[in-house]
Scaffold this motif. Structure first.
Motif, mmCIF file in Angstrom:
data_model
loop_
_atom_site.group_PDB
_atom_site.id
_atom_site.type_symbol
_atom_site.label_atom_id
_atom_site.label_comp_id
_atom_site.label_asym_id
_atom_site.label_seq_id
_atom_site.Cartn_x
_atom_site.Cartn_y
_atom_site.Cartn_z
ATOM 1 N N SER A 184 0.830 -1.205 0.000
ATOM 2 C CA SER A 184 0.000 0.000 0.000
ATOM 3 C C SER A 184 0.863 1.253 0.000
ATOM 4 C CB SER A 184 -0.927 -0.003 1.221
ATOM 5 O OG SER A 184 -1.768 -1.137 1.214
ATOM 6 N N ALA B 290 -10.807 1.731 -0.273
ATOM 7 C CA ALA B 290 -9.715 1.330 -1.163
ATOM 8 C C ALA B 290 -10.238 0.473 -2.308
ATOM 9 C CB ALA B 290 -8.650 0.571 -0.381
ATOM 10 N N ARG C 242 -5.998 4.595 13.613
ATOM 11 C CA ARG C 242 -6.810 3.387 13.790
ATOM 12 C C ARG C 242 -7.216 3.164 15.237
ATOM 13 N NH1 ARG C 242 -5.120 -2.701 11.706
ATOM 14 N NH2 ARG C 242 -6.949 -3.803 12.527
ATOM 15 N N VAL D 277 -7.876 6.505 3.453
ATOM 16 C CA VAL D 277 -7.477 5.229 4.046
ATOM 17 C C VAL D 277 -6.155 5.371 4.786
ATOM 18 C CG1 VAL D 277 -6.803 2.852 3.544
ATOM 19 C CG2 VAL D 277 -8.732 3.882 2.337
ATOM 20 N N THR E 185 -6.698 7.494 8.102
ATOM 21 C CA THR E 185 -7.433 6.750 9.123
ATOM 22 C C THR E 185 -6.650 5.540 9.640
ATOM 23 O OG1 THR E 185 -8.586 5.549 7.355
ATOM 24 C CG2 THR E 185 -9.701 7.461 8.312
ATOM 25 N N SER E 186 -5.759 5.007 8.812
ATOM 26 C CA SER E 186 -4.908 3.908 9.281
ATOM 27 C C SER E 186 -3.965 4.389 10.372
ATOM 28 C CB SER E 186 -4.113 3.312 8.112
ATOM 29 O OG SER E 186 -4.972 2.704 7.171
ATOM 30 N N TRP F 252 -12.626 2.215 11.303
ATOM 31 C CA TRP F 252 -11.457 2.066 10.434
ATOM 32 C C TRP F 252 -11.763 1.139 9.269
ATOM 33 C CZ3 TRP F 252 -8.618 -2.430 9.413
ATOM 34 C CH2 TRP F 252 -7.476 -2.235 8.619
ATOM 35 N N HIS G 160 -11.661 1.803 5.344
ATOM 36 C CA HIS G 160 -10.721 0.954 4.611
ATOM 37 C C HIS G 160 -11.365 0.349 3.364
ATOM 38 C CE1 HIS G 160 -6.823 -1.024 4.583
ATOM 39 N NE2 HIS G 160 -7.416 -2.131 4.163
#
Length: 228
Positions: free
Chosen positions: A58, A133, A118, A111, A114-115, A126, A130
């Motif tokens: 990612s 994506a 988390r 994403v 927020t990761s 989360w 997610h």
């Protein structure tokens, strides 16, 4: 007309390379996330290793995506502002297709942010973000097909086909391994995965693969001799 205008500047090549690699890595990341989730988690490899690989892919996707965005804005062929990178449909050149790429980027950034938060957001919130994506992937594919000036090349078409086959195969494999329950969710996932390649094929046949697509996709007059 100069040779550079005919063949493309180094920034243009960097933009196309970065965008293509970002699409490939995004596809691999999404496929890995689908194939390793739920009851389909691999038995020989721990969840930690799979999660680490998923995270690293990612981040690598975002690196090449950043290269794609920066070189696109800096390329003097089309004068784009930095606002185009975060505000959809704000470009004067191929606004719809660039806008799809902008939305995909915004979703991936959401994403990423927020990761990092988390623990504060909680697992449910989360996970809800997610899932964005997965929505970013078809947007990125249509952005590449609609904006990319190399869409008509056989190699690029085979690349799209490989990405589509990989993702559809992962979804159907996940659905088959899901077991009983959540029938509606499984049907929606299978139908959605099957719809994307059909719609993309119809779009390619009536749009980018037809003569004059560069003129129809753009809304501004490009100097230096038309579309590349």
């Amino acid at each position: 007309m100069t040779t550079l205008a005919l063949t493309g500047s180094p920034l243009w090549y960097a933009s196309r390379t970065g965008g293509t690699l970002a699409l490939i890595l995004l596809t691999v990341t999404v496929v890995l996330g689908i194939a390793s989730g739920g009851r389909t988690a691999p038995r020989r490899i721990g969840r930690f290793e799979v999660g680490l690989l998923h995270r690293n892919l990612s981040l690598l996707t975002l690196v090449f995506l950043a290269v794609h965005v920066v070189t696109t804005v800096l390329d003097p062929f089309v004068h784009l502002s930095w606002a185009v990178t975060v505000v959809p449909l704000s470009a004067s050149y191929r606004p719809l297709w660039l806008g799809l790429g902008t939305v995909a980027l915004d979703l991936l950034l959401a994403v990423l942010v927020t990761s990092g938060l988390r623990r504060r957001l909680g697992v449910r919130r989360w996970k809800a973000v997610h899932w964005l994506a997965y929505a970013a992937w078809p947007l990125a594919v249509f952005h590449s097909a609609g904006t990319g000036t190399d869409t008509r090349l056989s190699l690029q078409l085979w690349l799209y086909a490989a990405c589509l086959v990989s993702l559809v195969g992962a979804v159907w494999w996940r659905v088959a391994k899901a077991g009983r329950g959540r029938v509606i969710g499984r049907l929606v996932a299978a139908l959605g995965a099957t719809t994307v390649p059909v719609v993309l094929a119809m779009f390619l046949a009536t749009g980018p693969l037809q003569p004059g697509w560069a003129q129809r996709a753009a809304t501004t007059v490009i100097l230096h001799g038309g579309g590349r």
